[in-house]
Design a protein around this motif. Structure first.
Motif, PDB file in Angstrom:
ATOM      1  N   ASP A  55      -7.784   1.064   5.110  1.00 27.78           N
ATOM      2  CA  ASP A  55      -6.934   0.115   5.831  1.00 27.78           C
ATOM      3  C   ASP A  55      -7.577  -0.216   7.172  1.00 27.78           C
ATOM      4  O   ASP A  55      -7.743   0.661   8.022  1.00 27.78           O
ATOM      5  N   HIS A  59      -6.374  -5.614   6.676  1.00 29.94           N
ATOM      6  CA  HIS A  59      -7.082  -5.838   5.422  1.00 29.94           C
ATOM      7  C   HIS A  59      -7.300  -4.494   4.737  1.00 29.94           C
ATOM      8  O   HIS A  59      -7.516  -3.481   5.397  1.00 29.94           O
ATOM      9  N   THR A  60      -7.228  -4.474   3.399  1.00 25.80           N
ATOM     10  CA  THR A  60      -7.476  -3.232   2.654  1.00 25.80           C
ATOM     11  C   THR A  60      -8.678  -3.390   1.724  1.00 25.80           C
ATOM     12  O   THR A  60      -8.924  -4.472   1.184  1.00 25.80           O
ATOM     13  N   ASN A  61      -9.415  -2.306   1.557  1.00 22.80           N
ATOM     14  CA  ASN A  61     -10.578  -2.260   0.668  1.00 22.80           C
ATOM     15  C   ASN A  61     -10.470  -1.044  -0.254  1.00 22.80           C
ATOM     16  O   ASN A  61      -9.988   0.015   0.154  1.00 22.80           O
ATOM     17  N   GLY A  96     -13.800  -5.407  -1.086  1.00 21.28           N
ATOM     18  CA  GLY A  96     -12.686  -6.128  -0.482  1.00 21.28           C
ATOM     19  C   GLY A  96     -12.808  -7.610  -0.783  1.00 21.28           C
ATOM     20  O   GLY A  96     -13.899  -8.173  -0.726  1.00 21.28           O
ATOM     21  N   CYS A 198      -5.836 -11.052   0.821  1.00 19.13           N
ATOM     22  CA  CYS A 198      -6.674  -9.902   0.481  1.00 19.13           C
ATOM     23  C   CYS A 198      -5.844  -8.719  -0.010  1.00 19.13           C
ATOM     24  O   CYS A 198      -6.246  -8.002  -0.930  1.00 19.13           O
ATOM     25  N   ASN A 199      -4.683  -8.512   0.608  1.00 15.43           N
ATOM     26  CA  ASN A 199      -3.844  -7.374   0.218  1.00 15.43           C
ATOM     27  C   ASN A 199      -3.104  -7.620  -1.092  1.00 15.43           C
ATOM     28  O   ASN A 199      -2.812  -6.679  -1.832  1.00 15.43           O
ATOM     29  N   SER A 217       3.142  -7.332  -1.379  1.00 14.30           N
ATOM     30  CA  SER A 217       1.971  -6.563  -0.925  1.00 14.30           C
ATOM     31  C   SER A 217       1.092  -7.344   0.040  1.00 14.30           C
ATOM     32  O   SER A 217      -0.111  -7.108   0.126  1.00 14.30           O
ATOM     33  N   SER A 220      -1.235  -4.904   4.830  1.00 11.73           N
ATOM     34  CA  SER A 220      -1.968  -3.671   4.514  1.00 11.73           C
ATOM     35  C   SER A 220      -1.092  -2.436   4.712  1.00 11.73           C
ATOM     36  O   SER A 220      -1.187  -1.465   3.959  1.00 11.73           O
ATOM     37  N   SER A 221      -0.210  -2.449   5.721  1.00 17.36           N
ATOM     38  CA  SER A 221       0.644  -1.287   5.969  1.00 17.36           C
ATOM     39  C   SER A 221       1.611  -1.058   4.814  1.00 17.36           C
ATOM     40  O   SER A 221       1.971   0.083   4.513  1.00 17.36           O
TER      41      SER A 221
END
Length: 233
Positions: A55, A59-61, A96, A198-199, A217, A220-221
């Protein structure tokens, strides 16, 4: 005078209607943020495989081991092509997805560009998948890991693998160097919009692997809050 009064009433009525719509959307997104997509997770017997989610704050990967006994990224992605460092061996890869122009031109928050951000959100734009290679996962980054069985792990690998577009020879299309020497940008399927960011892409992949996500979703949190499999219960 009567016409002016009617106009004011109409303006007020339209404003209140607009305000109601906005409040309804915010309320629905808030519910979607806090409510899980799955109340009961499918039972898994052999939780021998682990993936991690990184996180960045917005943004999340995915962070995935390069190789285990059921999947080997060496067979799908030439490592020497990933970064400008030309390294041919990594222990982990991160993936990502996002808006191509924004991700290529905004490496950090300090480079934030409002025009690019608005264009990415409200116009269907080209996407990219950002790949970065690691020898170790840094303790300085926010990461949460979950375990799963082999079938769910392979479902997720298939989802990530099929996000890449390919040329006529079936090869993944590298389009630019990354912002660090061990990363690169690749052409990807799908268009980035406010309705699929992205999320959302991350959430879609997690659902394929029977990993819990929020109903909405987009943040990111929210992804990190709900991240769970039946192996974690």
């Amino acid at each position: 005078s009567n016409n002016l009064s009617k106009k004011r009433k109409n303006i007020k009525k339209h404003f209140l209607f607009f305000l109601l719509i906005c409040c309804s959307i915010i309320f629905a997104l808030g519910l979607g943020y806090y409510l899980p997509n799955k109340w009961q997770l499918m039972a898994q017997q052999n939780c021998n495989y682990e993936i991690c989610i990184h996180d960045t704050g917005i943004h999340t990967n995915f962070i995935i081991p390069v190789k285990n006994n059921i999947f080997d990224w060496n067979k799908y992605l030439p490592f020497k092509n990933i970064g400008s460092d030309r390294v041919d061996s990594y222990r982990y890869l991160s993936f990502g997805w996002g808006d191509r122009e924004f991700m290529l031109n905004v490496p950090t928050f300090a480079n934030f560009n409002l025009t690019l951000a608005l264009k990415a959100l409200f116009l269907p734009t080209l996407s990219t998948i950002y790949v970065q290679g690691y020898q170790e996962i840094s303790p300085d980054v926010t990461v949460k890991c979950v375990k799963m069985d082999g079938n769910n792990y392979l479902q997720l690998m298939d989802f990530i693998e099929n996000t890449f577009t390919r040329n006529a020879r079936g090869e993944k299309i590298r389009i630019a160097n990354g912002h660090v020497t061990n990363a690169g940008f690749y052409d990807a399927k799908g268009s980035y919009t406010v309705f699929k960011n992205c999320n959302d892409w991350m959430g879609e992949g997690l659902e394929k692997a029977n990993i819990n996500t929020p109903l909405w979703s987009g943040l990111s949190s929210g992804i990190m809050r709900h991240l769970k499999t039946s192996c974690d219960i």
